[in-house]
Design a protein around this motif. Structure first.
Motif, PDB file in Angstrom:
ATOM      1  N   ARG A   1       5.002  25.450  12.012  1.00  0.00           N
ATOM      2  CA  ARG A   1       5.537  26.742  11.585  1.00  0.00           C
ATOM      3  C   ARG A   1       4.537  27.877  11.773  1.00  0.00           C
ATOM      4  NH1 ARG A   1       5.548  26.633   6.491  1.00  0.00           N
ATOM      5  NH2 ARG A   1       4.744  24.542   6.117  1.00  0.00           N
ATOM      6  N   VAL A   2       3.251  27.542  11.747  1.00  0.00           N
ATOM      7  CA  VAL A   2       2.203  28.572  11.821  1.00  0.00           C
ATOM      8  C   VAL A   2       1.180  28.182  12.883  1.00  0.00           C
ATOM      9  CG1 VAL A   2       0.388  29.790  10.554  1.00  0.00           C
ATOM     10  CG2 VAL A   2       2.492  29.113   9.371  1.00  0.00           C
ATOM     11  N   HIS A   3       0.788  29.139  13.710  1.00  0.00           N
ATOM     12  CA  HIS A   3      -0.267  28.949  14.704  1.00  0.00           C
ATOM     13  C   HIS A   3      -1.429  29.878  14.332  1.00  0.00           C
ATOM     14  CE1 HIS A   3      -1.676  29.524  19.176  1.00  0.00           C
ATOM     15  NE2 HIS A   3      -2.589  28.921  18.424  1.00  0.00           N
ATOM     16  N   ILE A   4      -2.613  29.295  14.123  1.00  0.00           N
ATOM     17  CA  ILE A   4      -3.819  30.071  13.821  1.00  0.00           C
ATOM     18  C   ILE A   4      -4.784  29.947  14.995  1.00  0.00           C
ATOM     19  CG2 ILE A   4      -5.763  30.399  12.252  1.00  0.00           C
ATOM     20  CD1 ILE A   4      -4.135  28.989  10.081  1.00  0.00           C
ATOM     21  N   VAL A   5      -5.259  31.083  15.476  1.00  0.00           N
ATOM     22  CA  VAL A   5      -6.248  31.126  16.556  1.00  0.00           C
ATOM     23  C   VAL A   5      -7.567  31.610  15.980  1.00  0.00           C
ATOM     24  CG1 VAL A   5      -6.856  32.119  18.800  1.00  0.00           C
ATOM     25  CG2 VAL A   5      -4.457  31.698  18.231  1.00  0.00           C
ATOM     26  N   THR A   6      -8.647  30.887  16.231  1.00  0.00           N
ATOM     27  CA  THR A   6      -9.977  31.387  15.882  1.00  0.00           C
ATOM     28  C   THR A   6     -10.724  31.628  17.192  1.00  0.00           C
ATOM     29  OG1 THR A   6     -10.870  29.130  15.691  1.00  0.00           O
ATOM     30  CG2 THR A   6     -10.057  30.172  13.679  1.00  0.00           C
ATOM     31  N   ALA A   7     -11.219  32.834  17.397  1.00  0.00           N
ATOM     32  CA  ALA A   7     -11.836  33.174  18.683  1.00  0.00           C
ATOM     33  C   ALA A   7     -13.021  34.100  18.481  1.00  0.00           C
ATOM     34  CB  ALA A   7     -10.810  33.838  19.598  1.00  0.00           C
ATOM     35  N   GLY A   8     -14.081  33.857  19.240  1.00  0.00           N
ATOM     36  CA  GLY A   8     -15.207  34.774  19.247  1.00  0.00           C
ATOM     37  C   GLY A   8     -14.817  36.086  19.896  1.00  0.00           C
ATOM     38  N   ILE A   9     -15.392  37.178  19.429  1.00  0.00           N
ATOM     39  CA  ILE A   9     -14.991  38.492  19.929  1.00  0.00           C
ATOM     40  C   ILE A   9     -15.352  38.694  21.401  1.00  0.00           C
ATOM     41  CG2 ILE A   9     -15.034  39.629  17.670  1.00  0.00           C
ATOM     42  CD1 ILE A   9     -17.841  40.634  18.327  1.00  0.00           C
ATOM     43  N   GLU A  10     -16.246  37.862  21.949  1.00  0.00           N
ATOM     44  CA  GLU A  10     -16.638  38.013  23.351  1.00  0.00           C
ATOM     45  C   GLU A  10     -15.638  37.391  24.312  1.00  0.00           C
ATOM     46  OE1 GLU A  10     -17.971  33.823  22.681  1.00  0.00           O
ATOM     47  OE2 GLU A  10     -17.549  35.621  21.499  1.00  0.00           O
ATOM     48  N   LYS A  11     -14.579  36.758  23.797  1.00  0.00           N
ATOM     49  CA  LYS A  11     -13.597  36.088  24.644  1.00  0.00           C
ATOM     50  C   LYS A  11     -12.635  37.068  25.342  1.00  0.00           C
ATOM     51  CE  LYS A  11     -14.648  31.736  23.876  1.00  0.00           C
ATOM     52  NZ  LYS A  11     -15.027  30.819  24.969  1.00  0.00           N
TER      53      LYS A  11
END
Length: 464
Positions: free
Chosen positions: A228-238
Motif C-alpha cells: 500500500r505504501v512505497h518509501i524511497v530513501t535517497a541521497g541528495i546527490e542522486k
C-alpha cells in the motif's frame, strides 16, 4: 567492531574469503573490460558523465527544488532529512502511520548507511530483504561486504548450508538453480504480503519527479508495487537533470558494475497509483537524505558526490581483493569507502583506511565518473597528519627517515646495507620473514630486491 588491523588480520587468515572475493571481483573485472572495449568512445562518455554530476552538484539546490515540485505534483510526498537518525525517524513514522507490521526492502546502500535495518528492528517491524544477496546476509546476520554483491564474501557451498539451516523448504539438489528456487519460495509470499515497500534510488529525475531503481532480479518491482505504501530513501546527490541524462548514467553504471549493456530491470516510479492504474501503491514517500553530503561539497570532497555506486573501484582494488569488504568497518568498502567512511564515522576512527591504500591509481582509472580517489585519499592522510592523529611511532619513524633522506651520503649507505641484508634473508627470489616487516611477511613473501640499489645501477649504466 574490532580495530582495522585486527579485522585485516582476520581477513588475511581466511582462505575461503579470498576464494569467494576473487571469484566475483575477478569475473566483474573481466566482464567490464569486454563491455568497455565494445563501447565506442567510452572515454568521452566518462567525461560527459563526470560533467553531468559536477553540474548537478554545483546547482544542487535548484535541482532538488525542481525535483520536489515535480514529485509532489505527481502525488508523492517529499521529506527532508539532515541526518541518518532523522531519516530513520521519518521512515518509522510513515510505517507506523500505515499500521505496517512488515516491510519488503529492495537493496539500498543508503538504507545501510543510515542504519535503517536496525531502526526497523527496534520499532518491532519485520524486515524482509528481497534482494537475493541481501537475503543471504540477513539470514547470516551479517553486513554487506560489497555495494553490488553484498554476499560476495560467501561461497556457493556456504550459501547452500545456510539455506538448508534457515529455509522452511530448502533445496535438495546442489545447484544454483535449486538454491535460487529455494529463495524464491521463501521470499515470494513475504514480498506480496508486506504492508510497506522500501527502496533506494539509483537516480532521481529532476524535471519529472521520477525515481529510478536498477536491479538484476526484479525484486524491486515485486517489493514496491503490491504494498500500500512505497518509501524511497535517497541521497541528495542522486539527482540528474532529465531522462536523457539518466539514460547516459545508466549506460555507464551497468557496464562498470556488472559488464552488461543494461541491467535487467530498470524501472521509473512517478508518484503513487493513479485512478486509471491497474496496480501500484496508494502512497509514495520520498525521503531526501543529506547526512554529510552538503558538508562534503563545502569541504573539498565534492568530486566524491559524483559516485554512482557501481563498485568498479573495489573490483579492481588490490587491497579490497585481499581483505574483502568487512575489514573496512564502515558501510562502504574499498577505495570509495576509504573516502566516505571518515565523513560518516569521523577521521579519528577511520584514518587507517586511507593509509592502507597503495595509491596505484587503478580505482581512478576505472571509475566511470572519473573520481580522483587517490587524490582524495591523500587529502585524508594529510588531514590526519595535520590534526596529530597518526601514532607517535609513525611520526618518529617518518621524522628519522626525513632526517636521513636529507643527507644523501648517509641515505645511500643505509640503503646499500639494507639491500645486502635483504639479499642474505632471501631464498629463491623471496623473503619469508624479516625484522620489522612482520605485517607483510606474516601472510605473503616479499620479493627479494636486486643485488644493487637503483642509484648504483644508474651510475654504472651512465659509465658504460
Amino acid at each position: 567492531m574490532s580495530g582495522f588491523t585486527d579485522r585485516v588480520d582476520l581477513a588475511l587468515a581466511d582462505r575461503i574469503l579470498k576464494v569467494a572475493v576473487e571469484r566475483t571481483a575477478g569475473t566483474a573485472e573481466a566482464k567490464r573490460a569486454v563491455a568497455v572495449d565494445s563501447f565506442p568512445d567510452f572515454e568521452a562518455a566518462r567525461d560527459r558523465a563526470a560533467a553531468i554530476k559536477d553540474h548537478v552538484v554545483a546547482h544542487l539546490g535548484a535541482y532538488l527544488e525542481q525535483f520536489e515540485a515535480k514529485a509532489i505534483a505527481a502525488g508523492a510526498k517529499v521529506h527532508w532529512a539532515s541526518t541518518a537518525d532523522e531519516a530513520c525517524r521519518i521512515v518509522i513514522d510513515i510505517c507506523k502511520a500505515a499500521g505496517a507490521k512488515s516491510v519488503a526492502r529492495s537493496k539500498s546502500m543508503l538504507g545501510e548507511e543510515i542504519g535503517l535495518p536496525h531502526a526497523l528492528a527496534e520499532a518491532g517491524i519485520v524486515r524482509v530483504e528481497t534482494d537475493l544477496a541481501e537475503h543471504i546476509i540477513q539470514l547470516a546476520d551479517e553486513r554487506p561486504s560489497h555495494i553490488i554483491w553484498p554476499a560476495m564474501h560467501k561461497t556457493r557451498e556456504q550459501v547452500s548450508a545456510l539455506f538448508k539451516a534457515k529455509h522452511r523448504s530448502p533445496h535438495e539438489e546442489e545447484t544454483i538453480a535449486a538454491m535460487a528456487e529455494s529463495a524464491r519460495r521463501e521470499l515470494r509470499t513475504q514480498m506480496l504480503g508486506a504492508d510497506v515497500g522500501i527502496s533506494g534510488a539509483n537516480f532521481l529525475i529532476a524535471d519529472t519527479g521520477a525515481v529510478c531503481t536498477v536491479t538484476n532480479e526484479g525484486n524491486a518491482e515485486l517489493s514496491l508495487v503490491p504494498p500500500r505504501v512505497h518509501i524511497v530513501t535517497a541521497g541528495i546527490e542522486k539527482i540528474v537533470p532529465s531522462m536523457p541524462h539518466a539514460i547516459h548514467m545508466l549506460r555507464m553504471l551497468a557496464r562498470s558494475a556488472t559488464g552488461a549493456a543494461l541491467t535487467q530491470y530498470t524501472t521509473f516510479y512517478t508518484g503513487p497509483k493513479r485512478a486509471d492504474d491497474r496496480d501500484g501503491p496508494e502512497e509514495m514517500h520520498i525521503v531526501l537524505v543529506d547526512n554529510g553530503r552538503t558538508k562534503m561539497r563545502e569541504e573539498g570532497l565534492a568530486e566524491m558526490l559524483r559516485c554512482i555506486r557501481c563498485g568498479a573501484c573495489m573490483n579492481h582494488c588490490v587491497v579490497f581483493r585481499q581483505i574483502g569488504g568487512h575489514a573496512y568497518g564502515g558501510t562502504y568498502p574499498g577505495p570509495m569507502g576509504a573516502v566516505l567512511t571518515p565523513v560518516f564515522d569521523g577521521l579519528k576512527q577511520s584514518r587507517e583506511l586511507a593509509s592502507a591504500c597503495t595509491l596505484n591509481g587503478k580505482c581512478q582509472e576505472v571509475c566511470p565518473v572519473r573520481i580522483p580517489l587517490p587524490t582524495l585519499l591523500r587529502g585524508w592522510r594529510e588531514k590526519s597528519w595535520r590534526e596529530g592523529l597518526e601514532p607517535t611511532s609513525m611520526r618518529w619513524g617518518l621524522g628519522i627517515w626525513a632526517w636521513v633522506a636529507r643527507r644523501p651520503a648517509l641515505y645511500r649507505f643505509g640503503t646499500g646495507v639494507a639491500v645486502r641484508v635483504m639479499q642474505i634473508l632471501g631464498t629463491k627470489g623471496w623473503i619469508g620473514s624479516m625484522p620489522l616487516a612482520g605485517g607483510w611477511t606474516r601472510y605473503r613473501d616479499m620479493p627479494k630486491p636486486a643485488p644493487q640499489t637503483f642509484m648504483n645501477q644508474y651510475k654504472k649504466g651512465r659509465r658504460t
